[in-house]
Write an enzyme that holds these catalytic residues in place. Structure first.
Site, PDB file in Angstrom:
ATOM      1  CE1 TYR A  81      -3.987   2.440   0.575  1.00  0.00           C
ATOM      2  CE2 TYR A  81      -2.189   3.242   2.359  1.00  0.00           C
ATOM      3  CZ  TYR A  81      -3.584   3.243   1.734  1.00  0.00           C
ATOM      4  OH  TYR A  81      -4.299   4.359   1.590  1.00  0.00           O
TER       5      TYR A  81
ATOM      6  CE  LYS B 100      -3.228   4.994  -1.876  1.00  0.00           C
ATOM      7  NZ  LYS B 100      -4.014   5.462  -2.685  1.00  0.00           N
TER       8      LYS B 100
HETATM    9  P1  NDP Z   1     -13.271   5.638  -1.951  1.00  0.00           P
HETATM   10  O1  NDP Z   1     -12.752   4.055  -1.741  1.00  0.00           O
HETATM   11  O2  NDP Z   1     -14.441   5.802  -1.174  1.00  0.00           O
HETATM   12  O3  NDP Z   1     -13.408   6.027  -3.374  1.00  0.00           O
HETATM   13  C1  NDP Z   1     -12.588   5.477  -4.355  1.00  0.00           C
HETATM   14  C2  NDP Z   1     -13.112   5.956  -5.718  1.00  0.00           C
HETATM   15  O4  NDP Z   1     -12.256   5.417  -6.564  1.00  0.00           O
HETATM   16  C3  NDP Z   1     -14.553   5.956  -6.057  1.00  0.00           C
HETATM   17  O5  NDP Z   1     -15.100   7.173  -6.864  1.00  0.00           O
HETATM   18  C4  NDP Z   1     -14.382   4.863  -6.948  1.00  0.00           C
HETATM   19  O6  NDP Z   1     -15.461   4.567  -7.951  1.00  0.00           O
HETATM   20  C5  NDP Z   1     -13.165   4.847  -7.482  1.00  0.00           C
HETATM   21  N1  NDP Z   1     -12.677   3.429  -8.076  1.00  0.00           N
HETATM   22  C6  NDP Z   1     -12.379   2.438  -7.407  1.00  0.00           C
HETATM   23  N2  NDP Z   1     -11.922   1.433  -8.051  1.00  0.00           N
HETATM   24  C7  NDP Z   1     -12.103   1.948  -9.409  1.00  0.00           C
HETATM   25  C8  NDP Z   1     -11.777   1.282 -10.782  1.00  0.00           C
HETATM   26  N3  NDP Z   1     -11.508  -0.090 -10.821  1.00  0.00           N
HETATM   27  N4  NDP Z   1     -12.150   2.016 -11.731  1.00  0.00           N
HETATM   28  C9  NDP Z   1     -12.337   3.405 -11.702  1.00  0.00           C
HETATM   29  N5  NDP Z   1     -12.704   4.115 -10.551  1.00  0.00           N
HETATM   30  C10 NDP Z   1     -12.513   3.250  -9.501  1.00  0.00           C
HETATM   31  O7  NDP Z   1     -12.190   6.619  -1.681  1.00  0.00           O
HETATM   32  P2  NDP Z   1     -11.662   7.226  -0.275  1.00  0.00           P
HETATM   33  O8  NDP Z   1     -12.212   8.596  -0.101  1.00  0.00           O
HETATM   34  O9  NDP Z   1     -11.749   6.142   1.122  1.00  0.00           O
HETATM   35  O10 NDP Z   1     -10.109   7.390  -0.346  1.00  0.00           O
HETATM   36  C11 NDP Z   1      -9.625   8.289  -1.377  1.00  0.00           C
HETATM   37  C12 NDP Z   1      -8.063   7.966  -1.484  1.00  0.00           C
HETATM   38  O11 NDP Z   1      -7.585   8.216  -0.153  1.00  0.00           O
HETATM   39  C13 NDP Z   1      -7.675   6.424  -1.898  1.00  0.00           C
HETATM   40  O12 NDP Z   1      -6.545   6.735  -2.845  1.00  0.00           O
HETATM   41  C14 NDP Z   1      -7.309   5.881  -0.460  1.00  0.00           C
HETATM   42  O13 NDP Z   1      -6.144   4.867  -0.718  1.00  0.00           O
HETATM   43  C15 NDP Z   1      -6.504   7.157   0.125  1.00  0.00           C
HETATM   44  N6  NDP Z   1      -6.394   7.245   1.535  1.00  0.00           N
HETATM   45  C16 NDP Z   1      -7.492   6.422   2.451  1.00  0.00           C
HETATM   46  C17 NDP Z   1      -7.357   6.437   3.656  1.00  0.00           C
HETATM   47  C18 NDP Z   1      -8.428   5.734   4.449  1.00  0.00           C
HETATM   48  O14 NDP Z   1      -8.437   5.597   5.840  1.00  0.00           O
HETATM   49  N7  NDP Z   1      -9.296   5.070   4.021  1.00  0.00           N
HETATM   50  C19 NDP Z   1      -6.091   6.969   4.629  1.00  0.00           C
HETATM   51  C20 NDP Z   1      -5.384   7.693   3.494  1.00  0.00           C
HETATM   52  C21 NDP Z   1      -5.442   7.817   2.090  1.00  0.00           C
HETATM   53  P3  NDP Z   1     -16.770   3.765  -7.769  1.00  0.00           P
HETATM   54  O15 NDP Z   1     -17.833   4.387  -7.022  1.00  0.00           O
HETATM   55  O16 NDP Z   1     -17.215   3.656  -9.294  1.00  0.00           O
HETATM   56  O17 NDP Z   1     -16.241   2.545  -7.265  1.00  0.00           O
END
Ligand code: NDP
Length: 230
Positions: free
Chosen positions: A131, A135
């Site tokens: 992960y 990143k």
């Molecule tokens: P979400 O997981 O809630 O949303 C992810 C987005 O990416 C959605 O719009 C989804 O679209 C899209 N997506 C996922 N898979 C695909 C795919 N195969 N093709 C096209 N689109 C895709 O995001 P978060 O707000 O939780 O996180 C945002 C970022 O922050 C991420 O990069 C995450 O790694 C990072 N992050 C998260 C943390 C956490 O605590 N969760 C901590 C720090 C960083 P769809 O709705 O169509 O699936």
């Protein structure tokens, strides 16, 4: 907070996600951009907000065929991401690194000046952990694209009411939500803070080509932005 110039345009990747959804709300409530385009794999039902945005539905496996969606934007926001549990290790790398890096390339070719990437605390291309390594790698790739400004946010655990079930994350959120009352900036950050910090960076990119905001800086910037209605 001042709005961006009248003719300005932005796109959002990941607008259906937890952070992206709040980011979109902030962008629209603040009228931060004259034109907002959501680039995603499916069309979103946005209710009243639907008229205020354009949506480009793309096949991320053939992103090169969708260069038009990336044309003519001043700023690109990226909140895209998946998890290893959901997509497998290869799928995670594909989405969180390859899709993001390709989108950044297309955005630059389309004239984008400022790319704002939601990365993660601990991002490090040399990490032993997939992960954090991915990143770190995507951060390096996006920086190498050569935007006038590249802002990278490294939030800790996101505090949100996630629609999708992620039991381990839910447990961490419950614990860290309580800890946040004592140490608000140490281990977590509400998605609202991340979204506001992203908008603030877009409107005032400041000097320098690359800016990296760690969790504390995200809190500070997010707090400095007045909440809507205050
Ligand atoms: P979400 O997981 O809630 O949303 C992810 C987005 O990416 C959605 O719009 C989804 O679209 C899209 N997506 C996922 N898979 C695909 C795919 N195969 N093709 C096209 N689109 C895709 O995001 P978060 O707000 O939780 O996180 C945002 C970022 O922050 C991420 O990069 C995450 O790694 C990072 N992050 C998260 C943390 C956490 O605590 N969760 C901590 C720090 C960083 P769809 O709705 O169509 O699936």
């Amino acid at each position: 907070m001042a709005a961006a110039g009248g003719g300005s345009s932005c796109f959002v990747l990941g607008a259906s996600g937890e952070t992206g959804r709040v980011l979109l709300r902030e962008l629209l409530a603040r009228r931060a951009f004259a034109r907002v385009t959501l680039i995603g794999r499916r069309r979103l039902s946005l209710g009243e907000a639907e008229a205020a945005v354009e949506q480009a539905v793309v096949d991320f496996e053939r992103l090169g065929e969708h260069a038009a969606a990336f044309q003519g934007h001043d700023v690109g926001f990226c909140c895209l991401g998946t998890t290893r549990a959901k997509a497998g290790a290869d799928g995670f790398v594909r989405v969180d690194r390859d899709y993001v890096a390709q989108a950044a390339e297309l955005a630059r070719a389309g004239g984008c000046k400022h790319f704002i990437l939601q990365s993660s605390r601990g991002a490090n291309a040399q990490s032993r952990f997939l992960y954090l390594r991915v990143k770190g790698e995507v951060e390096n790739l996006v920086q190498a694209v050569g935007f006038d400004h590249c802002t990278i946010l490294r939030p800790a655990v996101l505090l949100c009411r996630r629609q999708e079930s992620r039991p381990m994350e839910w447990i961490a959120q419950q614990f860290l939500g309580a800890v946040a009352r004592l140490f608000p900036t140490a281990y977590s950050v509400p998605v609202e803070m991340v979204a506001r910090a992203m908008v603030a960076c877009a409107l005032q990119p400041g000097e320098g080509k690359v800016k990296v905001l760690e969790n504390r800086a995200i809190h500070e910037l997010g707090k400095a932005v007045p909440q809507q209605g205050t």
